[in-house]
Design a protein around this motif. Structure first.
Motif, PDB file in Angstrom:
ATOM      1  N   ASN A 111       0.846  -1.198   0.000  1.00 40.70           N
ATOM      2  CA  ASN A 111       0.000   0.000   0.000  1.00 40.70           C
ATOM      3  C   ASN A 111       0.881   1.247   0.000  1.00 40.70           C
ATOM      4  N   THR A 142     -12.710   1.109   2.564  1.00 41.17           N
ATOM      5  CA  THR A 142     -13.036   1.989   1.451  1.00 41.17           C
ATOM      6  C   THR A 142     -14.536   1.901   1.207  1.00 41.17           C
ATOM      7  N   GLU A 173     -15.444  -1.897   2.031  1.00 36.69           N
ATOM      8  CA  GLU A 173     -14.448  -2.920   1.709  1.00 36.69           C
ATOM      9  C   GLU A 173     -13.283  -2.849   2.689  1.00 36.69           C
ATOM     10  N   GLU A 174     -12.956  -3.960   3.280  1.00 38.99           N
ATOM     11  CA  GLU A 174     -11.738  -4.056   4.099  1.00 38.99           C
ATOM     12  C   GLU A 174     -10.558  -3.988   3.135  1.00 38.99           C
ATOM     13  N   ASN A 175      -9.823  -2.872   3.143  1.00 39.61           N
ATOM     14  CA  ASN A 175      -8.777  -2.675   2.134  1.00 39.61           C
ATOM     15  C   ASN A 175      -7.380  -3.111   2.575  1.00 39.61           C
ATOM     16  N   CYS A 177      -5.163  -1.841   4.410  1.00 48.16           N
ATOM     17  CA  CYS A 177      -4.087  -0.854   4.556  1.00 48.16           C
ATOM     18  C   CYS A 177      -3.493  -0.863   5.967  1.00 48.16           C
ATOM     19  N   LYS A 204     -10.056   6.101  -2.172  1.00 48.30           N
ATOM     20  CA  LYS A 204      -9.701   5.023  -3.094  1.00 48.30           C
ATOM     21  C   LYS A 204      -8.246   5.086  -3.518  1.00 48.30           C
ATOM     22  N   SER A 207      -5.877   3.974  -0.756  1.00 46.46           N
ATOM     23  CA  SER A 207      -6.033   2.551  -0.421  1.00 46.46           C
ATOM     24  C   SER A 207      -5.591   1.626  -1.553  1.00 46.46           C
ATOM     25  N   THR A 208      -4.978   2.179  -2.584  1.00 43.45           N
ATOM     26  CA  THR A 208      -4.503   1.362  -3.708  1.00 43.45           C
ATOM     27  C   THR A 208      -3.618   0.228  -3.209  1.00 43.45           C
ATOM     28  N   ASP A 209      -3.967  -0.996  -3.600  1.00 40.89           N
ATOM     29  CA  ASP A 209      -3.227  -2.180  -3.158  1.00 40.89           C
ATOM     30  C   ASP A 209      -2.619  -2.892  -4.360  1.00 40.89           C
TER      31      ASP A 209
END
Length: 228
Positions: A111, A142, A173-175, A177, A204, A207-209
């Motif tokens: 992340n 998110t 959503e469980e992201n 991070c 969003k 939280s980019t994965d």
């Protein structure tokens, strides 16, 4: 009361990571290994006193010692919790039994757009909810307002006749991070999310994965636009 914050920063060696993006923790990300980005943001936090990396990668250990030295505590991952199908909670359980702290924060190197300021705000939220007895843990989410369907084609969260997604009830959503928890909350639910968690919303972009190969390219572009 003084708080000590520990970061259980785990090198992810599960099957998904190895198969989809090989060695992604140390893969070059804008001129340095990917994990450097998240680790530097953690070290800049005004609350985190100690960063712990639990790994079985000798290459990663060597790089940590070279670039971060005494600023990071390395824990050798035990053989019994190595492997593609080992739950992260098993690794965290080993960490919290060996490293004392009032509050633990766990995140991932995948992340890279997660900001130090967001980490600090999440820690402050954790302190607040614990002091007021409102929640026992915090995890990042998110908000999503989109139309979803079940595998059989039936709508999951909406009326197909309603076309505006803005009116949909949001789902979260469980992201992955970050997760904040105490030793007590971990024991109460056998995991990093306690029995009464607070969902900490982040945007969003942040939280980019990085999971798939194309995620790596997307994250690099976003990083250059928003950070550099």
């Amino acid at each position: 009361m003084g708080y000590i914050y520990e970061k259980s920063y785990c090198s992810t060696t599960n099957e998904r990571c190895l198969r989809k993006v090989p060695n992604k923790n140390i893969k070059d990300f804008n001129g340095s290994p990917l994990y450097h980005v998240t680790l530097k943001n953690l070290l800049k936090s005004k609350y985190i006193d100690n960063v712990v990396i639990n790994t079985d990668s000798e290459e990663l250990k060597t790089d940590i010692r070279k670039h971060f030295g005494a600023n990071v505590q390395i824990r050798d991952r035990k053989q019994e919790i190595c492997g593609n199908y080992i739950s992260m909670n098993k690794i965290l359980e080993d960490d919290i039994h060996s490293v004392e702290s009032d509050i633990y924060l766990q995140t991932h190197s995948t992340n890279p757009l997660l900001k130090t300021e967001t980490i600090d705000r999440a820690i402050e939220k954790m302190i607040s909810v614990l002091e007021r007895g409102e929640n026992d843990s915090v995890f990042s989410v998110t908000k999503v307002q989109k139309r979803f369907y079940n595998a059989d084609g039936t709508p999951m969260n909406h009326d197909p006749k309603m076309l505006t997604t803005q009116h949909l009830k949001p789902i979260y959503e469980e992201n992955s991070c970050f997760y904040l928890f105490t030793k007590e909350s971990f024991k109460s639910n056998n995991g990093r999310i306690g029995v009464n968690p607070f969902m900490f919303e982040i945007d969003k972009i942040e939280s980019t994965d990085i999971d798939e190969p194309e995620d790596f390219k997307i994250a690099q572009v976003l990083y250059n636009i928003t950070v550099n």
